[in-house]
Design a protein around this motif. Sequence first.
Motif, PDB file in Angstrom:
ATOM      1  N   CYS A 161      48.954  29.973  41.680  1.00  0.00           N
ATOM      2  CA  CYS A 161      47.761  30.801  41.545  1.00  0.00           C
ATOM      3  C   CYS A 161      47.513  31.578  42.834  1.00  0.00           C
ATOM      4  O   CYS A 161      47.594  31.013  43.926  1.00  0.00           O
ATOM      5  CB  CYS A 161      46.570  29.891  41.252  1.00  0.00           C
ATOM      6  SG  CYS A 161      44.975  30.692  41.146  1.00  0.00           S
ATOM      7  N   THR A 162      47.208  32.865  42.701  1.00  0.00           N
ATOM      8  CA  THR A 162      46.789  33.638  43.864  1.00  0.00           C
ATOM      9  C   THR A 162      45.274  33.698  43.930  1.00  0.00           C
ATOM     10  O   THR A 162      44.575  33.648  42.919  1.00  0.00           O
ATOM     11  CB  THR A 162      47.353  35.070  43.850  1.00  0.00           C
ATOM     12  OG1 THR A 162      46.956  35.741  42.641  1.00  0.00           O
ATOM     13  CG2 THR A 162      48.857  35.070  43.986  1.00  0.00           C
ATOM     14  N   ILE A 163      44.777  33.798  45.160  1.00  0.00           N
ATOM     15  CA  ILE A 163      43.354  33.944  45.426  1.00  0.00           C
ATOM     16  C   ILE A 163      43.182  35.131  46.369  1.00  0.00           C
ATOM     17  O   ILE A 163      43.933  35.274  47.333  1.00  0.00           O
ATOM     18  CB  ILE A 163      42.772  32.666  46.059  1.00  0.00           C
ATOM     19  CG1 ILE A 163      42.897  31.482  45.092  1.00  0.00           C
ATOM     20  CG2 ILE A 163      41.314  32.866  46.468  1.00  0.00           C
ATOM     21  CD1 ILE A 163      42.462  30.147  45.689  1.00  0.00           C
ATOM     22  N   THR A 164      42.213  35.990  46.087  1.00  0.00           N
ATOM     23  CA  THR A 164      41.981  37.159  46.924  1.00  0.00           C
ATOM     24  C   THR A 164      41.062  36.811  48.089  1.00  0.00           C
ATOM     25  O   THR A 164      40.345  35.809  48.072  1.00  0.00           O
ATOM     26  CB  THR A 164      41.342  38.305  46.126  1.00  0.00           C
ATOM     27  OG1 THR A 164      39.948  38.022  45.931  1.00  0.00           O
ATOM     28  CG2 THR A 164      42.018  38.515  44.776  1.00  0.00           C
ATOM     29  N   ALA A 165      41.045  37.698  49.081  1.00  0.00           N
ATOM     30  CA  ALA A 165      40.083  37.537  50.173  1.00  0.00           C
ATOM     31  C   ALA A 165      38.662  37.804  49.680  1.00  0.00           C
ATOM     32  O   ALA A 165      37.736  37.050  49.991  1.00  0.00           O
ATOM     33  CB  ALA A 165      40.436  38.485  51.318  1.00  0.00           C
ATOM     34  N   LYS A 172      32.310  35.641  40.472  1.00  0.00           N
ATOM     35  CA  LYS A 172      31.534  34.779  39.585  1.00  0.00           C
ATOM     36  C   LYS A 172      30.402  34.069  40.334  1.00  0.00           C
ATOM     37  O   LYS A 172      29.834  34.615  41.268  1.00  0.00           O
ATOM     38  CB  LYS A 172      32.478  33.766  38.929  1.00  0.00           C
ATOM     39  CG  LYS A 172      33.635  34.408  38.132  1.00  0.00           C
ATOM     40  CD  LYS A 172      33.177  35.291  36.998  1.00  0.00           C
ATOM     41  CE  LYS A 172      34.300  35.689  36.048  1.00  0.00           C
ATOM     42  NZ  LYS A 172      35.437  36.347  36.667  1.00  0.00           N
ATOM     43  N   GLU A 173      30.089  32.851  39.940  1.00  0.00           N
ATOM     44  CA  GLU A 173      28.948  32.127  40.494  1.00  0.00           C
ATOM     45  C   GLU A 173      29.310  31.446  41.822  1.00  0.00           C
ATOM     46  O   GLU A 173      30.486  31.262  42.130  1.00  0.00           O
ATOM     47  CB  GLU A 173      28.468  31.087  39.494  1.00  0.00           C
ATOM     48  CG  GLU A 173      27.972  31.682  38.183  1.00  0.00           C
ATOM     49  CD  GLU A 173      27.464  30.622  37.225  1.00  0.00           C
ATOM     50  OE1 GLU A 173      27.024  29.553  37.697  1.00  0.00           O
ATOM     51  OE2 GLU A 173      27.513  30.858  36.008  1.00  0.00           O
ATOM     52  N   PRO A 174      28.283  31.059  42.587  1.00  0.00           N
ATOM     53  CA  PRO A 174      28.562  30.352  43.852  1.00  0.00           C
ATOM     54  C   PRO A 174      29.438  29.119  43.678  1.00  0.00           C
ATOM     55  O   PRO A 174      30.293  28.833  44.527  1.00  0.00           O
ATOM     56  CB  PRO A 174      27.161  29.994  44.357  1.00  0.00           C
ATOM     57  CG  PRO A 174      26.292  31.079  43.824  1.00  0.00           C
ATOM     58  CD  PRO A 174      26.845  31.383  42.453  1.00  0.00           C
ATOM     59  N   LYS A 175      29.258  28.367  42.590  1.00  0.00           N
ATOM     60  CA  LYS A 175      30.079  27.175  42.372  1.00  0.00           C
ATOM     61  C   LYS A 175      31.553  27.546  42.184  1.00  0.00           C
ATOM     62  O   LYS A 175      32.455  26.776  42.561  1.00  0.00           O
ATOM     63  CB  LYS A 175      29.578  26.378  41.169  1.00  0.00           C
ATOM     64  CG  LYS A 175      29.740  27.093  39.836  1.00  0.00           C
ATOM     65  CD  LYS A 175      29.263  26.242  38.671  1.00  0.00           C
ATOM     66  CE  LYS A 175      29.490  26.963  37.336  1.00  0.00           C
ATOM     67  NZ  LYS A 175      29.023  26.156  36.185  1.00  0.00           N
ATOM     68  N   ASP A 176      31.803  28.723  41.603  1.00  0.00           N
ATOM     69  CA  ASP A 176      33.178  29.175  41.430  1.00  0.00           C
ATOM     70  C   ASP A 176      33.788  29.578  42.761  1.00  0.00           C
ATOM     71  O   ASP A 176      34.938  29.236  43.062  1.00  0.00           O
ATOM     72  CB  ASP A 176      33.218  30.353  40.448  1.00  0.00           C
ATOM     73  CG  ASP A 176      32.755  29.971  39.063  1.00  0.00           C
ATOM     74  OD1 ASP A 176      33.378  29.077  38.471  1.00  0.00           O
ATOM     75  OD2 ASP A 176      31.771  30.549  38.569  1.00  0.00           O
ATOM     76  N   ARG A 177      33.013  30.303  43.563  1.00  0.00           N
ATOM     77  CA  ARG A 177      33.501  30.659  44.897  1.00  0.00           C
ATOM     78  C   ARG A 177      33.829  29.408  45.698  1.00  0.00           C
ATOM     79  O   ARG A 177      34.856  29.357  46.391  1.00  0.00           O
ATOM     80  CB  ARG A 177      32.456  31.503  45.621  1.00  0.00           C
ATOM     81  CG  ARG A 177      32.862  31.902  47.036  1.00  0.00           C
ATOM     82  CD  ARG A 177      31.780  32.708  47.712  1.00  0.00           C
ATOM     83  NE  ARG A 177      30.539  31.943  47.847  1.00  0.00           N
ATOM     84  CZ  ARG A 177      29.405  32.459  48.339  1.00  0.00           C
ATOM     85  NH1 ARG A 177      29.359  33.723  48.719  1.00  0.00           N
ATOM     86  NH2 ARG A 177      28.331  31.698  48.441  1.00  0.00           N
ATOM     87  N   LYS A 178      32.975  28.405  45.606  1.00  0.00           N
ATOM     88  CA  LYS A 178      33.232  27.159  46.332  1.00  0.00           C
ATOM     89  C   LYS A 178      34.514  26.483  45.844  1.00  0.00           C
ATOM     90  O   LYS A 178      35.274  25.915  46.642  1.00  0.00           O
ATOM     91  CB  LYS A 178      32.064  26.191  46.187  1.00  0.00           C
ATOM     92  CG  LYS A 178      32.212  24.924  47.038  1.00  0.00           C
ATOM     93  CD  LYS A 178      30.996  24.035  46.963  1.00  0.00           C
ATOM     94  CE  LYS A 178      31.108  22.857  47.938  1.00  0.00           C
ATOM     95  NZ  LYS A 178      32.305  22.032  47.706  1.00  0.00           N
ATOM     96  N   ALA A 179      34.794  26.562  44.550  1.00  0.00           N
ATOM     97  CA  ALA A 179      36.028  25.971  44.025  1.00  0.00           C
ATOM     98  C   ALA A 179      37.252  26.669  44.609  1.00  0.00           C
ATOM     99  O   ALA A 179      38.262  26.019  44.912  1.00  0.00           O
ATOM    100  CB  ALA A 179      36.045  26.046  42.500  1.00  0.00           C
ATOM    101  N   LEU A 180      37.185  27.988  44.767  1.00  0.00           N
ATOM    102  CA  LEU A 180      38.288  28.716  45.398  1.00  0.00           C
ATOM    103  C   LEU A 180      38.456  28.265  46.848  1.00  0.00           C
ATOM    104  O   LEU A 180      39.578  28.019  47.311  1.00  0.00           O
ATOM    105  CB  LEU A 180      38.029  30.222  45.357  1.00  0.00           C
ATOM    106  CG  LEU A 180      37.780  30.887  44.012  1.00  0.00           C
ATOM    107  CD1 LEU A 180      37.597  32.394  44.201  1.00  0.00           C
ATOM    108  CD2 LEU A 180      38.908  30.614  43.028  1.00  0.00           C
ATOM    109  N   GLN A 181      37.347  28.172  47.547  1.00  0.00           N
ATOM    110  CA  GLN A 181      37.396  27.743  48.944  1.00  0.00           C
ATOM    111  C   GLN A 181      37.938  26.319  49.067  1.00  0.00           C
ATOM    112  O   GLN A 181      38.775  26.034  49.936  1.00  0.00           O
ATOM    113  CB  GLN A 181      35.996  27.840  49.549  1.00  0.00           C
ATOM    114  CG  GLN A 181      35.451  29.254  49.628  1.00  0.00           C
ATOM    115  CD  GLN A 181      33.999  29.309  50.065  1.00  0.00           C
ATOM    116  OE1 GLN A 181      33.328  28.271  50.149  1.00  0.00           O
ATOM    117  NE2 GLN A 181      33.497  30.499  50.351  1.00  0.00           N
TER     118      GLN A 181
END
Length: 355
Positions: A193-197, A220-229
């Motif tokens: 999986c790729t993740i963007t900056a 998406k939502e803050p919880k989604d951003r946190k999952a990417l992080q």
Amino acid sequence: MSEEIVIPSPADFHVHVRQGKMCELVTPQVAKGGVRTAYVMPNLVPPLTSTDAVLSYKAELERIDPSVQWLMTLYLHTDVTPDVVRKAADAGIYGIKVYPQGLTTNSDSGVKDYEAYYPVFQAMEENNMVLNLHGEVSSDAEKNISVLNAEVHFLSHLKKIATDFPKLRIVLEHATTAAAIEAVSSLPANVACTITAHHLYLTIDDVPSQPHHFCKPVAKEPKDRKALQDAIKSGNPKFFLGSDSAPHPLSSKIPNLTDDGSVSACAAGVYTSPILIPLVATLLESFGALDKLAGFVSENGRKFYGVPAGENQELKLKRTGNGKEDGLVKGTFKGEGVEVLPFWTGKKLGWEIVN
């Protein structure tokens, strides 16, 4: 805290450099952003559906900037047959990009039925090519599908393809949801999986008021951003940088009145190439993952794609100073008849490239 970081040959495994005057302007910015290897998207006009077209495009990129290793892709289309796959693999083309029809920039010739392409996927599996998936489905009011959950509804397609082709290397591109991170994590090692900056920074609240933050898939939502992080903080090698840096003319990002009196649509895309590696370093440090920088921007993706770092391609970063202008991202890039605005304009980066 470290004041300098050395990264072994950064790679961006998802970048758009367009064509024509835009290509002349933005292609040199890939290297200026710290990238040594770039995986190039094929959604040109017309799309790149033949080996000859892809190789011609590669030659053009090498003419503009021979310092970057340009890795090329085909655009999945009815013209792409198993024979085309075999020819592409023999020519050193790395992958085939799947665009669901009509969902993003230059995707009108994209895919409606994934199973119709199973013979192509089998040929890709046999020839060790990578399948790159834009992971969304079309909006559907009756099914309550919109840009906010289009990725989640796509994940069943990802799981089915991964099950049906267990030896096919598959990349879910630019993930934006916790559900996508969970799905990729649960699948075998051939799925990455790729993740963007920009998705490491933006949430949906940042998009409506700023057209330069609009992309597909949307943040998406803050919880989604946190999952990417958290995926990056975990060090899981399935996750690596694919910027989806997507330049558009300034006029296409800002809705305008057209000749017929209607309002033009805002083009989907966030442009990060000119500042990419310093931006990623800045973002990773902000959520406590700076120690994972080399893995995320180089080692994980290179291992998955089988693209080793070249000799003497290290990139050195240093902390920016405390002056008013230090690390400040400034304004637009202009070329002949073309102007683009980079992400983070007006904000300060915490890291910069040592020349």
